[in-house]
Design a protein around this motif. Structure first.
Motif, PDB file in Angstrom:
ATOM      1  N   ILE A  99       0.815  -1.223   0.000  1.00  0.00           N
ATOM      2  CA  ILE A  99       0.000   0.000   0.000  1.00  0.00           C
ATOM      3  C   ILE A  99       0.842   1.262   0.000  1.00  0.00           C
ATOM      4  N   PHE A 100       2.039   1.218   0.560  1.00  0.00           N
ATOM      5  CA  PHE A 100       2.879   2.413   0.524  1.00  0.00           C
ATOM      6  C   PHE A 100       3.300   2.709  -0.905  1.00  0.00           C
ATOM      7  N   ALA A 101       3.692   1.691  -1.655  1.00  0.00           N
ATOM      8  CA  ALA A 101       4.063   1.886  -3.059  1.00  0.00           C
ATOM      9  C   ALA A 101       2.866   2.367  -3.873  1.00  0.00           C
ATOM     10  N   LEU A 102       1.689   1.818  -3.595  1.00  0.00           N
ATOM     11  CA  LEU A 102       0.484   2.249  -4.310  1.00  0.00           C
ATOM     12  C   LEU A 102       0.174   3.717  -4.022  1.00  0.00           C
ATOM     13  N   ALA A 103       0.227   4.092  -2.745  1.00  0.00           N
ATOM     14  CA  ALA A 103      -0.047   5.486  -2.369  1.00  0.00           C
ATOM     15  C   ALA A 103       1.040   6.409  -2.916  1.00  0.00           C
ATOM     16  N   ASN A 104       2.286   5.953  -2.887  1.00  0.00           N
ATOM     17  CA  ASN A 104       3.376   6.772  -3.430  1.00  0.00           C
ATOM     18  C   ASN A 104       3.193   7.010  -4.918  1.00  0.00           C
ATOM     19  N   GLY A 105       2.671   6.019  -5.618  1.00  0.00           N
ATOM     20  CA  GLY A 105       2.378   6.198  -7.041  1.00  0.00           C
ATOM     21  C   GLY A 105       1.376   7.317  -7.264  1.00  0.00           C
ATOM     22  N   LEU A 106       0.352   7.372  -6.416  1.00  0.00           N
ATOM     23  CA  LEU A 106      -0.630   8.453  -6.510  1.00  0.00           C
ATOM     24  C   LEU A 106       0.018   9.799  -6.180  1.00  0.00           C
ATOM     25  N   GLY A 107       0.796   9.824  -5.100  1.00  0.00           N
ATOM     26  CA  GLY A 107       1.403  11.077  -4.660  1.00  0.00           C
ATOM     27  C   GLY A 107       2.435  11.606  -5.639  1.00  0.00           C
ATOM     28  N   HIS A 108       3.338  10.742  -6.068  1.00  0.00           N
ATOM     29  CA  HIS A 108       4.384  11.179  -6.996  1.00  0.00           C
ATOM     30  C   HIS A 108       3.822  11.472  -8.378  1.00  0.00           C
ATOM     31  N   GLY A 109       2.685  10.855  -8.698  1.00  0.00           N
ATOM     32  CA  GLY A 109       2.057  11.077  -9.999  1.00  0.00           C
ATOM     33  C   GLY A 109       1.200  12.323 -10.062  1.00  0.00           C
ATOM     34  N   ARG A 150       1.689  12.798   2.648  1.00  0.00           N
ATOM     35  CA  ARG A 150       3.020  13.267   3.049  1.00  0.00           C
ATOM     36  C   ARG A 150       3.231  13.108   4.553  1.00  0.00           C
ATOM     37  N   ALA A 151       2.214  13.464   5.359  1.00  0.00           N
ATOM     38  CA  ALA A 151       2.323  13.328   6.817  1.00  0.00           C
ATOM     39  C   ALA A 151       2.480  11.862   7.208  1.00  0.00           C
ATOM     40  N   GLY A 152       1.734  10.985   6.542  1.00  0.00           N
ATOM     41  CA  GLY A 152       1.852   9.551   6.817  1.00  0.00           C
ATOM     42  C   GLY A 152       3.234   9.023   6.485  1.00  0.00           C
ATOM     43  N   ASN A 153       3.747   9.392   5.317  1.00  0.00           N
ATOM     44  CA  ASN A 153       5.086   8.928   4.930  1.00  0.00           C
ATOM     45  C   ASN A 153       6.155   9.459   5.883  1.00  0.00           C
ATOM     46  N   ASP A 154       6.033  10.722   6.262  1.00  0.00           N
ATOM     47  CA  ASP A 154       7.012  11.295   7.187  1.00  0.00           C
ATOM     48  C   ASP A 154       6.977  10.561   8.526  1.00  0.00           C
ATOM     49  N   TRP A 155       5.776  10.257   9.013  1.00  0.00           N
ATOM     50  CA  TRP A 155       5.646   9.555  10.291  1.00  0.00           C
ATOM     51  C   TRP A 155       6.265   8.154  10.195  1.00  0.00           C
ATOM     52  N   TYR A 156       5.897   7.409   9.149  1.00  0.00           N
ATOM     53  CA  TYR A 156       6.438   6.052   8.992  1.00  0.00           C
ATOM     54  C   TYR A 156       7.958   6.078   8.799  1.00  0.00           C
ATOM     55  N   GLU A 194      -1.972   0.647  13.239  1.00  0.00           N
ATOM     56  CA  GLU A 194      -3.050   1.594  13.531  1.00  0.00           C
ATOM     57  C   GLU A 194      -3.051   2.791  12.580  1.00  0.00           C
ATOM     58  N   ARG A 195      -1.940   3.063  11.940  1.00  0.00           N
ATOM     59  CA  ARG A 195      -1.829   4.242  11.075  1.00  0.00           C
ATOM     60  C   ARG A 195      -1.932   3.904   9.581  1.00  0.00           C
TER      61      ARG A 195
END
Length: 138
Positions: A20-30, A42-48, A84-85
């Motif tokens: 799911i991180f790669a999938l979400a990153n595809g949306l974000g970077h795209g 962005r907040a989720g990625n920074d936290w993780y 949880e996140r």
């Protein structure tokens, strides 16, 4: 111990189900996210990024497709603070009609990396991950 993975229900061209991180990153970077969605992503990625180690930093070849074909990450079920996140990522995928599934397994494959919260495993030939798959969303 159980291991948990969220991934695409359909493999990519290399035969790997993207997490799911790669999938979400595809949306974000795209550039496919709204301003509000981008802030959540962005907040989720920074936290993780701050919450747990990146296996590639410890073992640069862990995701090398030639050395470790099919290698994917699984959360340990004890990593509740990480699990949880996950929900905001799932909501982003749902909002963009990106399918995902949750897998649970006692034996996710051959473990090639492990830390306190996750493992990276490659599938066992002819056996897969031993995962059970609850219903796919959307």
């Amino acid at each position: 111990m159980k291991f948990i993975r969220y991934q695409s229900p359909v493999p990519n061209l290399r035969g790997v189900h993207l997490g799911i991180f790669a999938l979400a990153n595809g949306l974000g970077h795209g550039g496919n996210l709204t301003v509000a969605e981008h802030a959540i992503w962005r907040a989720g990625n920074d936290w993780y990024d701050a919450a747990y180690p990146n296996p590639s930093d410890c073992q640069p070849a862990v995701y090398d497709h030639a050395l470790n074909p099919g290698a994917v990450a699984w959360f340990k079920d004890s990593a509740q603070h990480l699990l949880e996140r996950v929900e905001p990522y799932l909501r982003l995928l749902d909002a963009h009609q990106i399918g995902w599934e949750k897998l649970e397994s006692d034996a996710p494959g051959i473990i090639i990396y492990e830390d306190d919260v996750q493992v990276i495993a490659t599938p066992v030939a002819g056996r897969g991950t031993g995962a059970t798959v609850p219903p796919v969303r959307p």
